[in-house]
Write an enzyme that holds these catalytic residues in place. Structure first.
Site, mmCIF file in Angstrom:
data_model
loop_
_atom_site.group_PDB
_atom_site.id
_atom_site.type_symbol
_atom_site.label_atom_id
_atom_site.label_comp_id
_atom_site.label_asym_id
_atom_site.label_seq_id
_atom_site.Cartn_x
_atom_site.Cartn_y
_atom_site.Cartn_z
ATOM 1 N N LYS A 54 14.255 -28.130 -70.960
ATOM 2 C CA LYS A 54 14.552 -26.697 -70.944
ATOM 3 C C LYS A 54 15.802 -26.388 -71.787
ATOM 4 O O LYS A 54 15.795 -25.451 -72.593
ATOM 5 C CB LYS A 54 14.751 -26.265 -69.476
ATOM 6 C CG LYS A 54 14.999 -24.792 -69.264
ATOM 7 C CD LYS A 54 14.655 -24.413 -67.846
ATOM 8 C CE LYS A 54 15.813 -24.445 -66.873
ATOM 9 N NZ LYS A 54 16.807 -23.398 -67.080
ATOM 10 N N SER A 55 16.847 -27.170 -71.607
ATOM 11 C CA SER A 55 18.095 -26.905 -72.340
ATOM 12 C C SER A 55 17.876 -26.999 -73.846
ATOM 13 O O SER A 55 18.362 -26.164 -74.615
ATOM 14 C CB SER A 55 19.165 -27.930 -71.950
ATOM 15 O OG SER A 55 19.540 -27.753 -70.616
ATOM 16 N N ARG A 62 17.804 -23.876 -76.980
ATOM 17 C CA ARG A 62 18.688 -23.978 -78.149
ATOM 18 C C ARG A 62 17.883 -24.014 -79.447
ATOM 19 O O ARG A 62 18.234 -23.362 -80.424
ATOM 20 C CB ARG A 62 19.573 -25.217 -78.015
ATOM 21 C CG ARG A 62 20.687 -25.015 -76.966
ATOM 22 C CD ARG A 62 21.225 -26.347 -76.499
ATOM 23 N NE ARG A 62 22.408 -26.244 -75.655
ATOM 24 C CZ ARG A 62 22.407 -26.037 -74.348
ATOM 25 N NH1 ARG A 62 21.255 -25.866 -73.706
ATOM 26 N NH2 ARG A 62 23.536 -25.972 -73.666
ATOM 27 N N ARG A 72 24.752 -12.789 -61.396
ATOM 28 C CA ARG A 72 25.489 -13.977 -61.855
ATOM 29 C C ARG A 72 26.672 -13.628 -62.767
ATOM 30 O O ARG A 72 26.636 -12.656 -63.509
ATOM 31 C CB ARG A 72 24.508 -14.940 -62.536
ATOM 32 C CG ARG A 72 23.490 -15.423 -61.519
ATOM 33 C CD ARG A 72 22.527 -16.419 -62.088
ATOM 34 N NE ARG A 72 23.192 -17.633 -62.507
ATOM 35 C CZ ARG A 72 22.599 -18.612 -63.172
ATOM 36 N NH1 ARG A 72 21.322 -18.491 -63.503
ATOM 37 N NH2 ARG A 72 23.258 -19.691 -63.498
ATOM 38 N N ASP A 100 22.299 -29.750 -61.969
ATOM 39 C CA ASP A 100 20.931 -29.282 -61.702
ATOM 40 C C ASP A 100 20.157 -30.227 -60.782
ATOM 41 O O ASP A 100 19.100 -29.863 -60.266
ATOM 42 C CB ASP A 100 20.160 -29.109 -63.014
ATOM 43 C CG ASP A 100 20.704 -27.935 -63.829
ATOM 44 O OD1 ASP A 100 21.380 -27.065 -63.247
ATOM 45 O OD2 ASP A 100 20.458 -27.903 -65.047
ATOM 46 N N LYS A 112 24.509 -20.255 -59.103
ATOM 47 C CA LYS A 112 23.292 -20.578 -59.857
ATOM 48 C C LYS A 112 22.210 -19.547 -59.495
ATOM 49 O O LYS A 112 22.523 -18.483 -58.969
ATOM 50 C CB LYS A 112 22.857 -22.010 -59.550
ATOM 51 C CG LYS A 112 23.822 -23.055 -60.085
ATOM 52 C CD LYS A 112 23.784 -23.100 -61.601
ATOM 53 C CE LYS A 112 24.768 -24.092 -62.165
ATOM 54 N NZ LYS A 112 24.857 -24.027 -63.625
ATOM 55 N N ARG A 171 23.236 -22.248 -54.262
ATOM 56 C CA ARG A 171 22.495 -23.484 -53.953
ATOM 57 C C ARG A 171 23.110 -24.298 -52.824
ATOM 58 O O ARG A 171 22.418 -25.103 -52.208
ATOM 59 C CB ARG A 171 22.318 -24.338 -55.226
ATOM 60 C CG ARG A 171 21.298 -23.721 -56.155
ATOM 61 C CD ARG A 171 20.981 -24.570 -57.357
ATOM 62 N NE ARG A 171 19.881 -23.955 -58.109
ATOM 63 C CZ ARG A 171 19.618 -24.184 -59.383
ATOM 64 N NH1 ARG A 171 20.364 -25.023 -60.071
ATOM 65 N NH2 ARG A 171 18.599 -23.592 -59.972
ATOM 66 N N ARG A 194 14.564 -24.529 -58.405
ATOM 67 C CA ARG A 194 14.965 -25.894 -58.049
ATOM 68 C C ARG A 194 14.995 -26.097 -56.528
ATOM 69 O O ARG A 194 14.816 -27.209 -56.050
ATOM 70 C CB ARG A 194 16.304 -26.259 -58.683
ATOM 71 C CG ARG A 194 16.229 -26.276 -60.213
ATOM 72 C CD ARG A 194 17.232 -27.176 -60.877
ATOM 73 N NE ARG A 194 17.363 -26.803 -62.282
ATOM 74 C CZ ARG A 194 16.562 -27.231 -63.264
ATOM 75 N NH1 ARG A 194 15.583 -28.066 -63.016
ATOM 76 N NH2 ARG A 194 16.755 -26.827 -64.501
HETATM 77 C C1 S3P Z 1 22.537 -25.545 -68.908
HETATM 78 C C2 S3P Z 1 23.772 -25.789 -68.372
HETATM 79 C C3 S3P Z 1 24.038 -25.725 -66.926
HETATM 80 C C4 S3P Z 1 22.756 -25.876 -66.133
HETATM 81 C C5 S3P Z 1 21.649 -24.990 -66.638
HETATM 82 C C6 S3P Z 1 21.354 -25.301 -68.093
HETATM 83 C C7 S3P Z 1 22.406 -25.581 -70.378
HETATM 84 O O1 S3P Z 1 24.624 -24.501 -66.616
HETATM 85 O O2 S3P Z 1 22.986 -25.598 -64.767
HETATM 86 O O3 S3P Z 1 20.478 -25.203 -65.876
HETATM 87 O O4 S3P Z 1 21.270 -25.654 -70.893
HETATM 88 O O5 S3P Z 1 23.431 -25.553 -71.048
HETATM 89 P P1 S3P Z 1 26.202 -24.243 -66.809
HETATM 90 O O6 S3P Z 1 26.492 -24.488 -68.219
HETATM 91 O O7 S3P Z 1 26.424 -22.804 -66.452
HETATM 92 O O8 S3P Z 1 26.853 -25.183 -65.863
#
Ligand code: S3P
Length: 436
Positions: A25-26, A30, A127, A322, A349, A353, A395
């Site tokens: 996902k991350s 990007r 948030r 996560d 989050k 959580r 999650r």
């Molecule tokens: C993420 C960073 C984390 C994570 C999120 C995805 C990312 O959040 O909890 O699910 O892709 O950079 P934070 O950067 O706010 O800690």
């Protein structure tokens, strides 16, 4: 009207089989954003199937980026980059449930000479966004918000570079500011207090951007010069390790488990979970480790073992942010229990959580101590099947489906559709891997 899905999870005997995870996902977020501001075409294979990454693609389309799903498969995305100048959106950018979308994309829209409104669902609208508003405002963007929360109205333009020490460890914020740094005059320097996932840095390099990184104490600094141009890429996105965490923890519940996971992201800033699970007694071997587009990818062979306990604190809290919900959900079944500290970020989050985990563990009959920054969950407890409320948090829904595998009696996961935020096929894959 939203229709609630209730999934019944029955106790299991074992976890066995092989599972291919959706694209990380991350990395998907990007790559989608950078493809849009690159020159030329990008082809993204194994793009995340999650609704969050679809939100990012939707926003990019609203910003004038053309993309389509390839005829070769739904998860192959072809993006025609526009270069760094995007088109003014004619409607608000809908980020859905996705904190990554609103925070990281705000760095790109802050560099555009028009106004964008960014909105989200109920959870996202609660948030905190000051963490991006403050530094982006210092860089020269004008941002209106609802007391630091979405909707955000961002008027961008040419930005000034910044030297910024982030007060919270957040890869989303780091990435947002690196993206904004592309639009700034001179060199932007970002320092993070502890190391967070580095997919932003790795992806920027992959798209042709030069940046410098070095360690600073427990954290790191990244420097990026503005005005650089990006080129399109052909990439295959590795399987999502945070989604794999659910099956790894499921395997850890049963000594007879045997699980294979091919093509999984093994980036060291994400792989702390594997060390922790191995210390707790799970046997994990990594085969075929290779680097693809700067990211480590491997295949895992996993065998069940003992399930000791552990403490997650300090820099581990950020590294496992996560994965903590699922680790906490299986904690009652460990020998010594699990203590989580320094994890206050969990409170902001998709749900709070810490509270969501504590409430649902208690519903299953567990003893839990809750702190502002964490939890203590004693080991050696048995759980009973219960009705789980995931508080619309993907999650939490998935974490408690895993705990349910070793509970006595059936567990009802209400609002199970929230799993689709990151992993639409989760319950199907879980069923395929479960032996009863
Ligand atoms: C993420 C960073 C984390 C994570 C999120 C995805 C990312 O959040 O909890 O699910 O892709 O950079 P934070 O950067 O706010 O800690």
């Amino acid at each position: 009207m939203k229709v609630e899905t209730v999934v019944v999870v029955r106790p299991a005997r074992n976890i066995r089989g092989s599972v291919q995870l959706p694209g990380d996902k991350s990395i998907s977020h990007r790559y989608a954003m950078l493809s849009g501001i690159a020159e030329g075409t990008s082809r993204l294979e194994n793009y995340s199937t999650g609704a969050d990454c679809a939100s990012t693609l939707g926003c990019m389309r609203s910003l004038g980026v053309k993309w389509q799903r390839s005829s070769e498969g739904q998860n192959v995305i072809e993006v025609q980059g526009r270069g760094t100048s995007l088109a003014p959106p004619t409607a608000p950018l809908d980020c859905g449930n996705s904190g990554s979308t609103i925070r990281m994309l705000s760095g790109i829209v802050a560099g555009q000479s028009f106004t964008s409104e960014m909105i989200g669902d109920e959870s996202l609208s609660r948030r905190p966004m000051e963490r991006v508003i403050k530094p982006l405002t210092t860089m020269g963007a004008t941002i209106e918000s609802q007391q630091g929360k979405p909707p955000l109205r961002i008027t961008g333009g040419s930005l000034k570079s910044i030297d910024y020490k982030m007060p919270v460890a957040s890869a989303q914020v780091k990435t947002c500011l690196l993206f904004a740094g592309l639009y700034a005059d001179g060199e932007t320097r970002i320092e993070e207090p502890v190391r967070t996932r580095d997919h932003g840095e790795v992806a920027l390099r992959k798209f042709g951007v030069q940046l410098q990184r070095k360690s600073v104490g427990t954290g790191a600094e990244v420097r990026i010069r503005g005005g650089q141009r990006l080129h399109g890429v052909e990439a295959r996105i590795p399987g999502d390790l945070s989604s794999a965490a659910f099956f790894l923890c499921a395997a850890a519940l049963f000594p007879g488990s045997q699980l294979m996971i091919p093509n999984l992201l093994m980036n060291p800033t994400r792989a702390r979970l594997l060390d922790i699970l191995m210390q707790m007694g799970l046997h994990i071997s990594v085969t075929q480790l290779e680097e693809i587009h700067g990211e480590l990818v491997g295949s895992l062979e996993v065998e069940g073992g003992s399930l000791k306990g552990t403490t997650i604190s300090g820099s581990d809290a950020a590294a496992l942010i996560d994965e903590i919900p699922v680790l906490a959900a299986i904690a009652p079944f460990t020998e010594r229990g699990i203590e989580v500290r320094n994890a206050k970020e969990l409170r902001v989050k998709e749900s709070d959580r810490i509270a969501s985990v504590a409430t649902n563990l208690r519903r299953m009959g567990a003893e839990v101590k809750e702190f502002e920054d964490g939890l203590i969950i004693p080991g050696g407890q048995s759980l009973r099947g219960a009705e789980i409320d995931p508080y619309s948090d993907h999650r939490i829904a998935m974490a408690f489906a895993i705990a349910a595998l070793r509970a006595q009696g059936d567990t009802l996961i209400r609002g199970a559709e929230s799993a689709a935020i990151s992993y639409p096929a989760f319950f199907e894959h879980l069923e395929d891997l479960t032996e009863r």
